[in-house]
Design an enzyme around this catalytic site. Structure first.
Site, PDB file in Angstrom:
ATOM      1  CG  HIS A 256       1.647 -27.055   9.865  1.00  0.00           C
ATOM      2  ND1 HIS A 256       1.322 -28.119   9.057  1.00  0.00           N
ATOM      3  CD2 HIS A 256       1.074 -25.964   9.280  1.00  0.00           C
ATOM      4  CE1 HIS A 256       0.610 -27.698   8.030  1.00  0.00           C
ATOM      5  NE2 HIS A 256       0.440 -26.401   8.138  1.00  0.00           N
TER       6      HIS A 256
HETATM    7  C1  BDR Z   1       5.159 -24.765   8.224  1.00  0.00           C
HETATM    8  O1  BDR Z   1       5.437 -23.642   7.401  1.00  0.00           O
HETATM    9  C2  BDR Z   1       5.112 -22.455   8.075  1.00  0.00           C
HETATM   10  O2  BDR Z   1       4.319 -21.713   7.242  1.00  0.00           O
HETATM   11  C3  BDR Z   1       4.292 -22.855   9.273  1.00  0.00           C
HETATM   12  O3  BDR Z   1       4.498 -21.953  10.353  1.00  0.00           O
HETATM   13  C4  BDR Z   1       4.792 -24.222   9.593  1.00  0.00           C
HETATM   14  O4  BDR Z   1       5.945 -24.160  10.374  1.00  0.00           O
HETATM   15  C5  BDR Z   1       4.076 -25.594   7.573  1.00  0.00           C
HETATM   16  O5  BDR Z   1       4.502 -26.037   6.337  1.00  0.00           O
END
Ligand code: BDR
Ligand code: CA
Length: 328
Positions: A256
């Protein structure tokens, strides 16, 4: 020569945050003024320690500031998390907890330290003192960003744009209707989204459309640098852990946060970006923390500069990552 875009990364490191930090620093395309940490994937002491591990591995001269350890108000209402149908992704195998984000990243314990100043006061001071506008890239809970905006709303004039990883219109990963970063502090996400600052939302719709599998793990390994190896290890672990927990069937994982970083370098890595009226649910019920976008005609003229990315260009993202991680 064009000046580099000045950015502040706000992270909750975290497996994918680690890849985002490496990409931002090694790209040479961004002027990374500092990295601020926040609660989220893990409690703040771990997210700060993990961030320091990554910065030290790179040998980078980028200061790290520890920020807010808790959401603004979320946990003042007992039962709120139960109402939202929160899902934890940890799984116990042979007595060992397997999580998408391990408490300590598999790197040496850091010898460098976080700065003494609090992340929020540093961010506010840095924004206000800068002659050039600064882009904020929050990829954890939005608590630090919201606190800065609340402490001194005049700071908005100093923010070029906020490119955040958070939210999801059609995809959710933490509670019944919400994505982790927005869910981890719904009020903070709402303050940010409704602030009137230009916010580009790199949510799960975009990150899941540009996810990677074991083939990309091998390609990263083949680059034979410390950073690429570590990114490969993070991706491998994320695919393994997510499949184990039953989060998804495909052997794939979205990295992400790196998509938000790459969007700051080249916005065309985001596709189908729509100017939409946005808000975040803070009702404390089943949709707590959900990114809301309105499709109604009466809302069709967006009143806020909020832009939602619905797709990511996976090929472009991967080739950007590879070219930067090959340098470290
Ligand atoms: C986001 O949530 C966190 O767990 C990850 O690092 C990312 O920023 C994804 O939903
Ligand atoms: Ca994150």
């Amino acid at each position: 020569m064009d000046r580099k875009r000045k950015v502040i990364l706000d992270v909750d490191t975290g497996s994918d945050d680690a890849v985002a930090i490496m990409t931002a620093i090694l790209s040479g395309e961004l002027d990374v003024l500092g990295i601020t940490t926040v609660h989220g994937n893990l409690p703040l002491p771990y997210t700060t320690d993990n961030t320091l591990r990554v910065v030290e591995m790179l040998g980078a001269d980028v200061p790290v500031y520890a920020g807010c350890p808790f959401p603004l108000v979320q946990d003042l209402l007992p039962g709120r998390r139960l109402n939202a149908g929160e899902v934890h992704e940890d799984h116990v195998i042979d007595g060992k907890v397997v999580a998408v984000h391990e408490k300590a990243l598999p790197l040496p314990a850091p010898t460098i330290k976080a700065q003494k100043e609090h992340a929020v006061s540093w961010m506010l001071r840095t924004l206000k003192e800068s002659e050039e506008k600064i882009t904020l890239i929050p990829v954890g809970a939005m608590t630090n960003i919201a606190t800065v905006l609340r402490m001194d709303p005049s700071v908005k004039e100093h923010i070029e744009e906020i490119i955040c990883m958070g939210g999801g219109v059609n995809i959710h990963n933490r509670a019944f209707r919400s994505e982790t970063n927005f869910y981890n502090d719904p009020e903070a996400a709402k303050i940010m989204v409704c602030s009137g600052v230009k916010v580009t939302i790199v949510g799960l719709d975009a990150t899941h459309s540009s996810w990677f599998g074991y083939e990309e793990v091998e390609k990263l390994r083949a680059l034979h640098t410390k950073a690429a190896d570590f990114a490969a290890e993070m991706l491998y672990h994320r695919i393994y852990a997510a499949n184990l927990t039953g989060a998804r069937k495909e052997p794939k994982s979205a990295l992400h946060d790196v998509l938000a970083v790459c969007a700051a370098i080249d916005p065309t890595v985001l596709q189908d970006v729509r100017h939409e009226t946005c808000d975040v649910d803070i009702g404390g019920g089943i949709a707590d923390g959900q990114l809301m976008t309105s499709m109604r005609y009466c809302h069709s003229q967006p009143k806020l500069p909020t832009y939602v990315a619905y797709k990511g260009d996976g090929d472009k993202l991967f080739s950007m990552m590879c070219s930067y991680l090959a340098r470290g």
